[in-house]
Design a protein around this motif. Sequence first.
Motif, short mmCIF file in Angstrom:
data_model
loop_
_atom_site.label_atom_id
_atom_site.label_comp_id
_atom_site.label_asym_id
_atom_site.label_seq_id
_atom_site.Cartn_x
_atom_site.Cartn_y
_atom_site.Cartn_z
N PHE A 73 0.74 -1.14 0.02
CA PHE A 73 -0.02 0.08 0.21
C PHE A 73 0.80 1.09 -0.05
O PHE A 73 0.19 2.25 -0.23
CB PHE A 73 -0.84 -0.04 1.24
CG PHE A 73 -0.15 0.25 2.41
CD1 PHE A 73 0.06 1.48 2.99
CD2 PHE A 73 0.19 -0.96 3.09
CE1 PHE A 73 0.73 1.63 4.20
CE2 PHE A 73 1.09 -0.98 4.43
CZ PHE A 73 1.34 0.46 4.83
N CYS A 74 1.83 1.04 0.30
CA CYS A 74 2.86 2.03 0.54
C CYS A 74 3.70 2.62 -0.66
O CYS A 74 4.45 1.85 -1.25
CB CYS A 74 4.02 2.06 1.68
SG CYS A 74 4.91 3.25 2.46
N GLU A 168 -2.75 -0.42 10.68
CA GLU A 168 -3.00 -0.37 9.13
C GLU A 168 -3.92 -0.77 8.65
O GLU A 168 -4.93 -0.22 7.79
CB GLU A 168 -1.58 -0.84 8.44
CG GLU A 168 -0.35 -0.18 8.69
CD GLU A 168 -0.14 1.32 8.17
OE1 GLU A 168 -1.39 1.91 7.78
OE2 GLU A 168 0.82 1.85 8.38
N THR A 169 -4.23 -2.13 9.06
CA THR A 169 -5.24 -3.10 8.13
C THR A 169 -5.86 -4.20 9.43
O THR A 169 -5.17 -4.28 10.41
CB THR A 169 -5.07 -3.58 6.93
OG1 THR A 169 -6.27 -4.03 6.19
CG2 THR A 169 -3.93 -4.50 6.77
N MET A 207 -6.45 1.91 8.09
CA MET A 207 -6.86 2.37 6.37
C MET A 207 -8.17 1.52 6.42
O MET A 207 -8.32 0.40 6.36
CB MET A 207 -5.96 2.03 5.47
CG MET A 207 -4.58 2.74 5.73
SD MET A 207 -3.46 2.20 4.33
CE MET A 207 -3.20 0.49 4.77
N LEU A 210 -9.68 -1.64 1.46
CA LEU A 210 -8.67 -2.48 0.94
C LEU A 210 -9.49 -3.75 0.77
O LEU A 210 -9.09 -4.83 0.39
CB LEU A 210 -7.59 -2.84 1.94
CG LEU A 210 -6.57 -1.67 1.85
CD1 LEU A 210 -5.38 -1.45 2.88
CD2 LEU A 210 -5.68 -1.79 0.50
N TYR A 237 -7.75 4.53 2.00
CA TYR A 237 -6.70 3.69 1.46
C TYR A 237 -6.79 4.59 -0.09
O TYR A 237 -7.87 4.56 -0.75
CB TYR A 237 -6.49 2.60 1.27
CG TYR A 237 -5.59 1.92 0.26
CD1 TYR A 237 -4.30 2.27 0.47
CD2 TYR A 237 -6.04 1.26 -0.94
CE1 TYR A 237 -3.26 1.86 -0.54
CE2 TYR A 237 -5.17 0.85 -1.89
CZ TYR A 237 -3.87 1.11 -1.57
OH TYR A 237 -2.90 0.57 -2.56
N GLN A 239 -4.63 4.36 -3.68
CA GLN A 239 -3.67 3.81 -4.46
C GLN A 239 -2.64 4.59 -4.78
O GLN A 239 -3.09 5.52 -5.74
CB GLN A 239 -4.18 2.78 -5.56
CG GLN A 239 -3.38 1.87 -6.64
CD GLN A 239 -4.00 1.44 -7.74
OE1 GLN A 239 -4.78 1.85 -8.21
NE2 GLN A 239 -3.23 0.24 -7.98
N VAL A 247 -7.68 0.23 -4.85
CA VAL A 247 -8.96 0.40 -4.01
C VAL A 247 -9.99 -0.61 -4.12
O VAL A 247 -10.35 -0.53 -5.34
CB VAL A 247 -9.09 1.83 -4.04
CG1 VAL A 247 -10.43 2.19 -3.13
CG2 VAL A 247 -7.91 2.85 -3.82
N ARG A 278 -4.97 10.95 7.97
CA ARG A 278 -3.58 10.10 7.87
C ARG A 278 -3.21 10.11 9.39
O ARG A 278 -3.28 10.97 10.16
CB ARG A 278 -2.51 10.64 6.99
CG ARG A 278 -3.11 10.38 5.48
CD ARG A 278 -3.35 9.06 5.17
NE ARG A 278 -3.71 8.87 3.51
CZ ARG A 278 -4.94 8.97 3.26
NH1 ARG A 278 -5.85 9.11 3.88
NH2 ARG A 278 -5.15 8.81 1.82
#
Length: 292
Positions: A73-74, A168-169, A207, A210, A237, A239, A247, A278
């Motif tokens: 994702f980064c 994060e997820t 986020m 996803l 999130y 992309q 996404v 964020r």
Amino acid sequence: MTPPNPIRTGKPSWLRRKLPSGPEYEKIRAMIGKGQLHTVCQEANCPNQFECFSARTATFLILGATCTRNCRFCNIDGGQPGPPDPDEPRRVADAAADMGLRYVVVTSVTRDDLEDGGAGHFAATIETLRATIPGVQVEVLIPDFQGDRSALETVLSARPDVLNHNTETVRRLYSEVRPQADYRRSLELLARVGEIAPAIPAKSGIMLGLGETEAEVRQTIADIHRTGCRMLTIGQYLQPTPRHLPVVDFIPPEEFDRWRRLALDIGFKKVASGPFVRSSYHAGEMFTGSEK
């Protein structure tokens, strides 16, 4: 919030906005370039960088701009980074002073190649900021240090005002989104903050978009809360490039409002939730503000 099959293309109206610019934005960008510094705003292609630079804020990225991991994702480049620059803490502190900052956010790439994961560099940066800017408040957004408790102790010994580590997820998506990370390890790190330094608040972020389900988001928020963490950010999130994960869903603002209310009802003290949120967005206001 069940994950649909088709990949979403085109941003909805609530993710479109004018990009601020002007003298202050250019001034901050020039200061960062002059100091040979990195910001996560630029390296991660954050959608808020124009707004934050225009408001004379930035999140400093230390330990270089090359990460030893390849999270899908980064936007930060993965690879083999060079050795830490011992002069970097001074340059960060000088830039923060020139920018007139009273609240500084410092993060880093993940440095699995270093014995302490870069923890000593974090501590040196915190200490140099305090020596350079009297009364400064410092928030650090740290990697997981591969679960090394002593590395976390090193950072906490420098007494940051906030210790942030992003979850994060949801657990199910870790192998796809963060293949070199571990859900339980991140939760354990957050729990250790309260064990090692109870006076330092822990913060985390997740986020959406996803492919997580509503039940999974509820579980993740509850899991983070059980660690003792009481500050939470929830964002959309986006992309960064075609080579990153697509996404799955764009979450409307009212859904973010609902997640914020749920997190507060669970017991979080501070929650920022929205499409553009964020982990370090308006971090100073979140820490010092009195509103829930």
